[in-house]
Design a protein around this motif. Structure first.
Motif, PDB file in Angstrom:
ATOM      1  N   SER A 120       0.825  -1.106   0.073  1.00  0.00           N
ATOM      2  CA  SER A 120      -0.074   0.103  -0.032  1.00  0.00           C
ATOM      3  C   SER A 120       0.847   1.325  -0.021  1.00  0.00           C
ATOM      4  CB  SER A 120      -0.913   0.034   1.270  1.00  0.00           C
ATOM      5  OG  SER A 120      -0.102   0.071   2.483  1.00  0.00           O
ATOM      6  N   GLY A 121       2.041   1.230   0.294  1.00  0.00           N
ATOM      7  CA  GLY A 121       3.121   2.589   0.547  1.00  0.00           C
ATOM      8  C   GLY A 121       2.835   3.119   1.801  1.00  0.00           C
ATOM      9  N   VAL A 122       1.915   2.535   2.715  1.00  0.00           N
ATOM     10  CA  VAL A 122       1.681   3.266   3.847  1.00  0.00           C
ATOM     11  C   VAL A 122       2.922   3.197   5.022  1.00  0.00           C
ATOM     12  CG1 VAL A 122       0.396   3.030   6.198  1.00  0.00           C
ATOM     13  CG2 VAL A 122      -0.818   2.937   3.950  1.00  0.00           C
ATOM     14  N   HIS A 123       3.271   4.166   5.626  1.00  0.00           N
ATOM     15  CA  HIS A 123       4.120   4.207   6.615  1.00  0.00           C
ATOM     16  C   HIS A 123       3.792   4.023   8.047  1.00  0.00           C
ATOM     17  CE1 HIS A 123       5.894   6.430   3.234  1.00  0.00           C
ATOM     18  NE2 HIS A 123       7.290   5.788   3.568  1.00  0.00           N
ATOM     19  N   VAL A 124       4.667   3.398   8.765  1.00  0.00           N
ATOM     20  CA  VAL A 124       4.286   2.899  10.141  1.00  0.00           C
ATOM     21  C   VAL A 124       5.213   3.340  11.235  1.00  0.00           C
ATOM     22  CG1 VAL A 124       3.591   1.180  11.694  1.00  0.00           C
ATOM     23  CG2 VAL A 124       2.838   1.016   9.535  1.00  0.00           C
ATOM     24  N   ASP A 125       4.666   4.191  12.234  1.00  0.00           N
ATOM     25  CA  ASP A 125       5.865   4.645  13.244  1.00  0.00           C
ATOM     26  C   ASP A 125       5.720   3.522  14.305  1.00  0.00           C
ATOM     27  OD1 ASP A 125       7.409   5.770  15.190  1.00  0.00           O
ATOM     28  OD2 ASP A 125       6.067   7.165  15.643  1.00  0.00           O
ATOM     29  N   VAL A 126       6.701   2.354  14.177  1.00  0.00           N
ATOM     30  CA  VAL A 126       6.885   1.234  15.178  1.00  0.00           C
ATOM     31  C   VAL A 126       7.048   1.765  16.621  1.00  0.00           C
ATOM     32  CG1 VAL A 126       7.148  -0.676  13.670  1.00  0.00           C
ATOM     33  CG2 VAL A 126       8.993   0.946  14.261  1.00  0.00           C
ATOM     34  N   PHE A 127       7.782   2.965  16.655  1.00  0.00           N
ATOM     35  CA  PHE A 127       8.123   3.449  17.950  1.00  0.00           C
ATOM     36  C   PHE A 127       7.003   3.976  18.406  1.00  0.00           C
ATOM     37  CE2 PHE A 127      10.377   6.572  20.722  1.00  0.00           C
ATOM     38  CZ  PHE A 127      11.322   5.856  21.517  1.00  0.00           C
ATOM     39  N   GLY A 128       6.077   4.542  17.711  1.00  0.00           N
ATOM     40  CA  GLY A 128       5.024   5.331  18.295  1.00  0.00           C
ATOM     41  C   GLY A 128       3.665   4.242  18.363  1.00  0.00           C
ATOM     42  N   GLY A 129       3.971   2.962  18.766  1.00  0.00           N
ATOM     43  CA  GLY A 129       2.882   2.352  18.935  1.00  0.00           C
ATOM     44  C   GLY A 129       2.326   1.583  17.765  1.00  0.00           C
ATOM     45  N   GLY A 130       2.966   1.681  16.748  1.00  0.00           N
ATOM     46  CA  GLY A 130       2.406   1.068  15.496  1.00  0.00           C
ATOM     47  C   GLY A 130       1.524   1.958  14.743  1.00  0.00           C
TER      48      GLY A 130
END
Length: 269
Positions: A128-138
């Motif tokens: 999808s090209g979506v970005h995720v902030d894993v440090f910020g709880g996903g």
């Protein structure tokens, strides 16, 4: 085979899986580490993701059910950069949490890749090209969210640095492993732990690179050895760097390395 040699053999074969590479790094801190135990934990985390739930199910399982989170209380704890501790404690820094997400995703058919945005490490869903902030709880990010995070972490004002997709580059597995080692290099240097800094630098030197990169690493390695009273070994490393004809060093730089070698040997007097 010692952990450094094992790691060098692994990265010498090409692009390794992140789980295996990250566990090989962790073996430097824990030479008796059983990687199968932690590979099984990643398998268990993947099995807990509902079938067919895609990225949403993966993120819910890891960050809501399992409770993975960014360590905001002690960001520079070296355990944040060692995968077994991240899996056990459910806390880490962006890049190790990204390793968990990428590897659990790989096991569940969700293809994620590391994204080296300046100031903060993200993951991107390849479909999808979506970005995720894993440090910020996903947290799932749109382009505006990415820009806000970029400016918050770097301090770059909107009028001075334009934000564009080039600031969201894909990072290879090898680059992720190098970055993990660089994080540990900084942590152990600040904490004055030369024995740990030694194995980190030796692992870092297993990656081929230009001489201008290797010389500072070798200099830091010599200093770590000297801090352990291994002065002749430190001097040999510095002299070898000074005599390396492939290194783009001028005469003054070579003389400085020789002076540092003599300083190491002077500790024997």
């Amino acid at each position: 085979m010692d952990p450094v040699a094992r790691f060098g053999a692994l990265v010498g074969r090409g692009e390794p899986h992140l789980d295996v590479g990250a566990l090989a790094i962790a073996a430097g801190a824990h030479p008796g580490l059983d990687p199968d135990r932690w590979l099984a934990e990643l398998d268990r985390l993947a099995a807990a993701v509902p079938d067919g739930s895609g990225l949403t199910g993966l993120l819910e399982s890891l960050f809501e059910v399992e409770g993975f989170r960014g360590n905001t209380e002690d960001y520079y704890d070296p355990r944040n950069s060692l995968l077994p501790h991240v899996l056990r404690r459910r806390t880490g820094i962006p890049i190790t949490l990204a390793v968990v997400a990428i590897e659990v995703g790989r096991r569940t058919g969700v293809e994620l890749e590391g994204v080296g945005m300046p100031g903060h490490f993200l993951v991107r869903d390849k479909a999808s090209g979506v970005h995720v902030d894993v440090f910020g709880g996903g947290r799932v990010l749109d382009d505006s969210d990415c820009e806000q995070l970029f400016r918050a972490t770097t301090g770059a004002a909107a009028g001075s640095v334009p934000f564009h997709r080039d600031l969201l580059p894909r990072v290879t597995h090898r680059q992720i492993l190098i970055r993990m080692l660089e994080n540990l290099r900084g942590v152990y240097a600040r904490r004055r732990r030369p024995a740990d800094l030694e194995w980190v630098l030796r692992m870092r030197l297993t990656f081929p690179g230009p001489a201008e990169t290797a010389v500072p690493l070798l200099t830091d390695l010599a200093e770590a050895l000297g801090a352990q009273a291994r002065w002749p070994e430190a001097a040999r490393i510095l002299r070898k760097a000074a005599e390396d004809t492939d290194a783009p060093l001028d005469a003054a730089q070579r003389d400085a390395l020789r002076d540092k070698a003599r300083s190491q040997l002077a500790n024997l007097n």
